[in-house]
Design a protein around this motif. Structure first.
Motif, PDB file in Angstrom:
ATOM      1  N   ASP A 218      31.737  27.278  53.785  1.00 28.58           N
ATOM      2  CA  ASP A 218      30.720  26.587  54.581  1.00 28.58           C
ATOM      3  C   ASP A 218      30.946  25.074  54.577  1.00 28.58           C
ATOM      4  N   PHE A 219      31.287  24.521  53.416  1.00 33.99           N
ATOM      5  CA  PHE A 219      31.538  23.074  53.358  1.00 33.99           C
ATOM      6  C   PHE A 219      32.818  22.709  54.109  1.00 33.99           C
ATOM      7  N   GLU A 220      33.827  23.614  54.056  1.00 31.29           N
ATOM      8  CA  GLU A 220      35.060  23.335  54.788  1.00 31.29           C
ATOM      9  C   GLU A 220      34.797  23.326  56.284  1.00 31.29           C
ATOM     10  N   GLU A 221      33.932  24.227  56.708  1.00 33.54           N
ATOM     11  CA  GLU A 221      33.589  24.264  58.129  1.00 33.54           C
ATOM     12  C   GLU A 221      32.763  23.048  58.536  1.00 33.54           C
ATOM     13  N   ALA A 222      31.845  22.646  57.665  1.00 33.96           N
ATOM     14  CA  ALA A 222      31.002  21.494  57.997  1.00 33.96           C
ATOM     15  C   ALA A 222      31.756  20.175  57.857  1.00 33.96           C
ATOM     16  N   PHE A 223      32.681  20.113  56.859  1.00 28.80           N
ATOM     17  CA  PHE A 223      33.435  18.875  56.609  1.00 28.80           C
ATOM     18  C   PHE A 223      34.924  19.211  56.551  1.00 28.80           C
ATOM     19  N   PRO A 224      35.539  19.424  57.697  1.00 33.03           N
ATOM     20  CA  PRO A 224      36.968  19.794  57.698  1.00 33.03           C
ATOM     21  C   PRO A 224      37.823  18.685  57.106  1.00 33.03           C
ATOM     22  N   SER A 225      38.838  19.114  56.333  1.00 28.11           N
ATOM     23  CA  SER A 225      39.716  18.120  55.713  1.00 28.11           C
ATOM     24  C   SER A 225      40.665  17.491  56.719  1.00 28.11           C
ATOM     25  N   GLN A 226      40.900  18.141  57.828  1.00 29.48           N
ATOM     26  CA  GLN A 226      41.761  17.584  58.871  1.00 29.48           C
ATOM     27  C   GLN A 226      40.895  16.984  59.965  1.00 29.48           C
ATOM     28  N   GLY A 227      41.358  15.872  60.516  1.00 30.97           N
ATOM     29  CA  GLY A 227      40.637  15.226  61.591  1.00 30.97           C
ATOM     30  C   GLY A 227      39.524  14.344  61.074  1.00 30.97           C
ATOM     31  N   THR A 228      38.785  13.784  61.985  1.00 30.26           N
ATOM     32  CA  THR A 228      37.703  12.847  61.645  1.00 30.26           C
ATOM     33  C   THR A 228      36.358  13.372  62.111  1.00 30.26           C
ATOM     34  N   LYS A 229      36.271  14.688  62.307  1.00 26.02           N
ATOM     35  CA  LYS A 229      34.998  15.272  62.744  1.00 26.02           C
ATOM     36  C   LYS A 229      33.945  15.066  61.679  1.00 26.02           C
ATOM     37  N   ARG A 230      32.806  14.603  62.125  1.00 27.01           N
ATOM     38  CA  ARG A 230      31.718  14.333  61.173  1.00 27.01           C
ATOM     39  C   ARG A 230      30.484  15.108  61.598  1.00 27.01           C
ATOM     40  N   PRO A 231      29.739  15.697  60.691  1.00 23.58           N
ATOM     41  CA  PRO A 231      28.527  16.450  61.057  1.00 23.58           C
ATOM     42  C   PRO A 231      27.465  15.509  61.609  1.00 23.58           C
ATOM     43  N   GLY A 232      26.573  16.100  62.402  1.00 24.76           N
ATOM     44  CA  GLY A 232      25.565  15.259  63.021  1.00 24.76           C
ATOM     45  C   GLY A 232      24.450  14.859  62.080  1.00 24.76           C
ATOM     46  N   GLY A 233      24.225  15.604  61.025  1.00 23.47           N
ATOM     47  CA  GLY A 233      23.159  15.276  60.105  1.00 23.47           C
ATOM     48  C   GLY A 233      23.180  16.209  58.919  1.00 23.47           C
ATOM     49  N   PRO A 234      22.272  16.039  57.978  1.00 24.10           N
ATOM     50  CA  PRO A 234      22.251  16.893  56.786  1.00 24.10           C
ATOM     51  C   PRO A 234      21.883  18.318  57.135  1.00 24.10           C
ATOM     52  N   SER A 235      22.384  19.269  56.383  1.00 21.29           N
ATOM     53  CA  SER A 235      22.149  20.689  56.612  1.00 21.29           C
ATOM     54  C   SER A 235      21.316  21.241  55.470  1.00 21.29           C
ATOM     55  N   ASN A 236      20.239  21.952  55.837  1.00 19.43           N
ATOM     56  CA  ASN A 236      19.415  22.559  54.792  1.00 19.43           C
ATOM     57  C   ASN A 236      20.172  23.658  54.071  1.00 19.43           C
ATOM     58  N   VAL A 237      21.031  24.366  54.827  1.00 21.72           N
ATOM     59  CA  VAL A 237      21.818  25.440  54.216  1.00 21.72           C
ATOM     60  C   VAL A 237      22.733  24.866  53.150  1.00 21.72           C
ATOM     61  N   LEU A 238      23.389  23.769  53.490  1.00 16.24           N
ATOM     62  CA  LEU A 238      24.303  23.163  52.535  1.00 16.24           C
ATOM     63  C   LEU A 238      23.540  22.558  51.356  1.00 16.24           C
ATOM     64  N   ARG A 239      22.357  22.044  51.603  1.00 20.44           N
ATOM     65  CA  ARG A 239      21.564  21.495  50.499  1.00 20.44           C
ATOM     66  C   ARG A 239      21.217  22.592  49.501  1.00 20.44           C
ATOM     67  N   ASP A 240      20.825  23.785  50.022  1.00 17.60           N
ATOM     68  CA  ASP A 240      20.550  24.898  49.114  1.00 17.60           C
ATOM     69  C   ASP A 240      21.828  25.386  48.448  1.00 17.60           C
ATOM     70  N   ALA A 241      22.934  25.296  49.183  1.00 16.12           N
ATOM     71  CA  ALA A 241      24.214  25.714  48.596  1.00 16.12           C
ATOM     72  C   ALA A 241      24.583  24.836  47.406  1.00 16.12           C
ATOM     73  N   CYS A 242      24.222  23.561  47.475  1.00 18.50           N
ATOM     74  CA  CYS A 242      24.491  22.665  46.348  1.00 18.50           C
ATOM     75  C   CYS A 242      23.696  23.049  45.110  1.00 18.50           C
ATOM     76  N   GLN A 254      32.908  20.737  41.579  1.00 20.84           N
ATOM     77  CA  GLN A 254      33.954  19.720  41.652  1.00 20.84           C
ATOM     78  C   GLN A 254      34.727  19.813  42.964  1.00 20.84           C
ATOM     79  N   GLU A 255      34.962  21.040  43.396  1.00 22.60           N
ATOM     80  CA  GLU A 255      35.701  21.215  44.649  1.00 22.60           C
ATOM     81  C   GLU A 255      34.879  20.725  45.843  1.00 22.60           C
ATOM     82  N   ILE A 256      33.577  20.991  45.819  1.00 22.34           N
ATOM     83  CA  ILE A 256      32.713  20.512  46.905  1.00 22.34           C
ATOM     84  C   ILE A 256      32.731  18.986  46.959  1.00 22.34           C
ATOM     85  N   ILE A 257      32.560  18.362  45.787  1.00 24.16           N
ATOM     86  CA  ILE A 257      32.550  16.891  45.736  1.00 24.16           C
ATOM     87  C   ILE A 257      33.882  16.333  46.219  1.00 24.16           C
ATOM     88  N   LYS A 258      34.965  16.947  45.775  1.00 27.97           N
ATOM     89  CA  LYS A 258      36.299  16.465  46.150  1.00 27.97           C
ATOM     90  C   LYS A 258      36.504  16.561  47.661  1.00 27.97           C
TER      91      LYS A 258
END
Length: 754
Positions: A218-242, A254-258
């Motif tokens: 989910d984090f890879e999809e929201a924050f891809p390591s390739q390109g400069t695509k940036r999400p439009g705003g915070p995600s509640n799903v990702l907040r609960d995932a944290c 650690q992997e999420i933070i990295k």
């Protein structure tokens, strides 16, 4: 007849009643008595003589005998009573013992009865409580079984719900449920041998693994390591995932933070690539401005998505610092020839400012031991040489040839971010060291030029004998360089800077101090002590002028100041540098150089006064002492010597007022030089008469008194001469007086005395 029988009875009684001394002493202590009959040394004859001292007293013999017989009867009655009583006591004791034995037997029987009854009671209690214990065990086992069954039911239901919620990505509910399931599972660690329990445990582990992979995806999809695509705003799903990541394996967190930080800084790596203009040191401000904007943007968009205890803002800043340090080090290695001191100091100043900004903004709790070696700032100085290190002069030091501002404050002692970026500049600090080498060389040349233009200190002013202003200027500059370099590095660059300090301390000693000592006509290439000592005896040496004496004293005072301040400089350098490099700081050679300048200056003053007295001593040796007819006042040569002493010594003393110990050294060295020379000239005198010898003795005494008074001669304040100096004068001049007291000196005697 009766009396003889009584005497025999008494003797037999004494023989029977002869007791040992110990027994007798014990009886006397228990039954003290003054009766003579009770005494151990009782003597019947003496006792009878006491009763009948004269023949007339025998008239009462019947009465005395009756009294004694009465007393004997009483004693017999007492003895019989005691013996009978003792017999009864024995019988009573045996009866009491028999009764006690009977009582003991009765008591033993009672104790045995009580013990038997206690055993019966214990057996009865055991029989009564046996059923109760069984009930307690049953109740405890039943409670444990019910609790275990409840936990098992909760675990089974929780695992089913956990798997279902995981598939539906209901991370909010999963976060609470997963923690509960793990807590319940802890109660079944001792039951892992049961297949059903082991199966549930494996399902929980599988669910955790699936959650971790799913959250990372989910984090890879929201924050891809390739390109400069940036999400439009915070995600509640990702907040609960944290929140779930906090419970799962720490590697997931650690992997999420990295991944997030890498994606967040991907734009930075593109904008400030090595081939971009903005990547060079002259635009280093743009790097720090960019990260400040990114931090603000993160707080606005993602500040609530990550848990606060993750310190994501600080982590982004720290990773930016690591990346920036690596990139700057790479580009500086590539373009090392383009680095100038002005550019380098500008970049360091902006970087240390940014590190100070981080220290104010963050606590540094995310820094790891391997990521950054914290640099400790030196302790505050109490040394007068280096007081108040945050002075305006320090702030103006950043560029001697530019208008770059120095950081207004040195690094804070508790700044955990100090060096996190600026450490990359340390390999290139040789540019700064070379610049300081060049600047110090120019400073020394300016000191030389200023001395030539202004000339020596003027006499009869407060400047005479004072420390040269250039000395203070040199050490102020040293102070600024040291403070600035310690902010840049406390490692090898500090060692290099101390080497530069050593070089210019020696140059200052040679060019400013030794190079400006007055020259004499005996050496066209410059004045040296050896040249003065090699002058032929009796030659006319040029006497120093008042200005030259003041200059020598001024150079001596300056050298003394440099000596003390150099020692302080060494101590401060050792405080600033890393502990492992302390032993490499050593300014002993430079301190020895200043000590040599002091010694040479004192020797010049001594040689000048000594040479001024030579003509008078030569005149003394040429006088016709055999023609002296009467003893008068002191001779003209003595007056000449005293005149020279009164002319030079007050000037030297006044100009060395701040260094009194060196004035004392001057006096001692002059006495050690003048007195042997005076004695030598005494031997050169021609044969003298007795009157001539008396005149010389008078002159010697006059010189002795003048020499004893030399330290305070011409002074309004009379001080007692130092004991070490007085001892030298008394010893030397007494020898001269003893030579003269021997009598007129003949050539033969002169050779013998010599």
């Amino acid at each position: 007849m009766m009396e003889e029988e009584d005497l025999e009875f008494v003797e037999e009684l004494e023989a029977v009643l002869q007791l040992t001394p110990d027994v007798q002493l014990a009886i006397e202590q228990v039954f003290p008595s003054q009766d003579p009959l009770d005494r151990a040394d009782f003597n019947a004859v003496e006792y009878i003589n006491t009763l009948f001292p004269t023949e007339q007293s025998l008239a009462n013999i019947d009465e005395v005998v009756n009294k004694i017989r009465l007393k004997i009867r009483r004693l017999d009655d007492n003895i019989r009573t005691v013996v009978r009583g003792q017999t009864n006591v024995g019988q009573d004791g045996r009866q009491a013992l028999e009764e006690a034995q009977k009582a003991i037997q009765q008591l033993f029987g009672k104790i045995k009865d009580i013990k038997d009854k206690a055993e019966k009671s214990e057996q009865m209690v055991k029989e009564i409580t046996r059923d109760i214990k069984q009930l307690d065990h049953a109740k405890r086992h039943l409670t444990t079984s019910i609790t275990t069954l409840n936990h098992l039911h909760m675990l089974a239901g929780g695992v089913d719900s956990l798997e279902a919620m995981t598939r539906r990505r209901q991370y909010g509910e999963v976060a609470n449920l997963l923690q509960g399931v793990m807590n319940v599972l802890e109660h079944f660690h001792k039951y892992m041998g049961i297949p059903q329990i082991r199966q549930l445990s494996e399902r929980v582990k599988a669910a955790q693994t699936e959650l971790g992979q799913q959250i990372l995806a989910d984090f890879e999809e929201a924050f891809p390591s390739q390109g400069t695509k940036r999400p439009g705003g915070p995600s509640n799903v990702l907040r609960d995932a944290c929140l779930i990541a906090n419970i799962l394996d720490p590697r997931i967190k650690q992997e999420i933070i990295k991944k997030f930080i890498k994606q967040h800084l991907s734009e930075y790596l593109v904008l400030f690539q090595e081939n971009q203009d903005v990547a060079w040191l002259d635009k280093i401000d743009r790097r720090y401005a960019w990260i400040k904007r990114q931090l603000v943007d993160y707080e606005e968009k993602f500040g609530r998505m990550f848990p606060r205890e993750w310190y994501m803002t600080e982590r982004i800043a720290v990773e930016f610092c690591h990346v920036t340090r690596t990139e700057l080090a790479k580009i500086m290695r590539t373009r090392a020839k383009e680095i100038e001191v002005k550019l380098l100091l500008f970049a360091i100043q902006r970087t240390t400012n940014f590190e100070g900004f981080l220290a104010k903004r963050f606590s540094g709790c995310t820094l790891t031991d391997g990521a950054l070696k914290k640099l400790e700032s030196p302790p505050p100085s109490t040394n007068p040489f280096l007081e108040d290190e945050s002075t305006p002069e320090m702030e103006e030091l950043a560029m001697e040839k530019g208008d770059v501002d120095q950081p207004k404050k040195p690094k804070a002692p508790d700044n955990p971010f100090h060096g996190i970026v600026s450490k990359c500049f340390e390999p290139h600090l040789y540019v700064y060291i070379e610049s300081q080498d060049k600047n110090l060389g120019e400073l020394i040349d300016r000191f030389v030029a200023d001395f030539k233009a202004q000339g020596p200190p003027k006499p009869n002013t407060d400047e005479g004998g004072a420390v040269l202003p250039s000395c203070a200027d040199l050490f102020v500059y040293y102070k600024k360089c040291m403070v600035q370099c310690s902010q840049l590095s406390t490692g090898e660059p500090m060692i290099a800077l101390s080497t530069i300090f050593q070089k210019y301390l020696r140059e200052y000693a040679w060019k400013i101090l030794s190079g400006n000592l007055p020259k004499t006509t005996s050496s066209s290439g410059g004045l040296t002590i050896s040249s003065l000592l090699k002058e032929k005896e009796g030659s006319e040496a040029a006497k120093f002028t008042l200005e030259e004496l003041c200059l020598i004293c001024s150079i001596l005072s300056t050298a003394e100041y440099c000596l003390a301040t150099t020692q302080q400089l060494e101590e401060k350098l050792k405080e600033k540098v890393d502990v492992s490099l302390t032993e490499r700081i050593n300014l002993t050679g430079e301190m020895d150089t200043f000590s040599t300048v002091i010694s040479n200056s004192i020797q010049l003053l001594v040689q000048d006064l000594d040479a001024a007295c030579d003509p008078a001593l030569t005149a003394m040796s040429k006088m016709q002492w055999q023609n002296v007819e009467h003893v008068g006042d002191q001779s003209p040569y003595v007056t000449s010597v005293i005149l020279h002493i009164k002319q030079n010594v007050p000037i030297i003393r006044d100009n060395l007022a701040s260094t009194r110990k060196y004035f004392t050294q001057f006096c001692i060295k002059f006495a050690n030089s003048f007195i042997p020379k005076f004695i030598t000239h005494l031997f050169k005198c021609k044969p003298i008469s007795m009157v001539g010898a008396e005149q010389l003795l008078l002159d010697t005494h006059s010189l002795k008194m003048v020499l004893l008074d030399l330290p305070s001669i011409g002074s309004q304040v009379v001080r007692k001469a130092p004991a070490s100096y007085t001892k030298i004068v008394v010893k030397g001049m007494t020898r001269a007086e003893m030579i003269l007291k021997v009598g007129p000196v003949s050539p033969c005697q002169r050779g013998l005395v010599a």
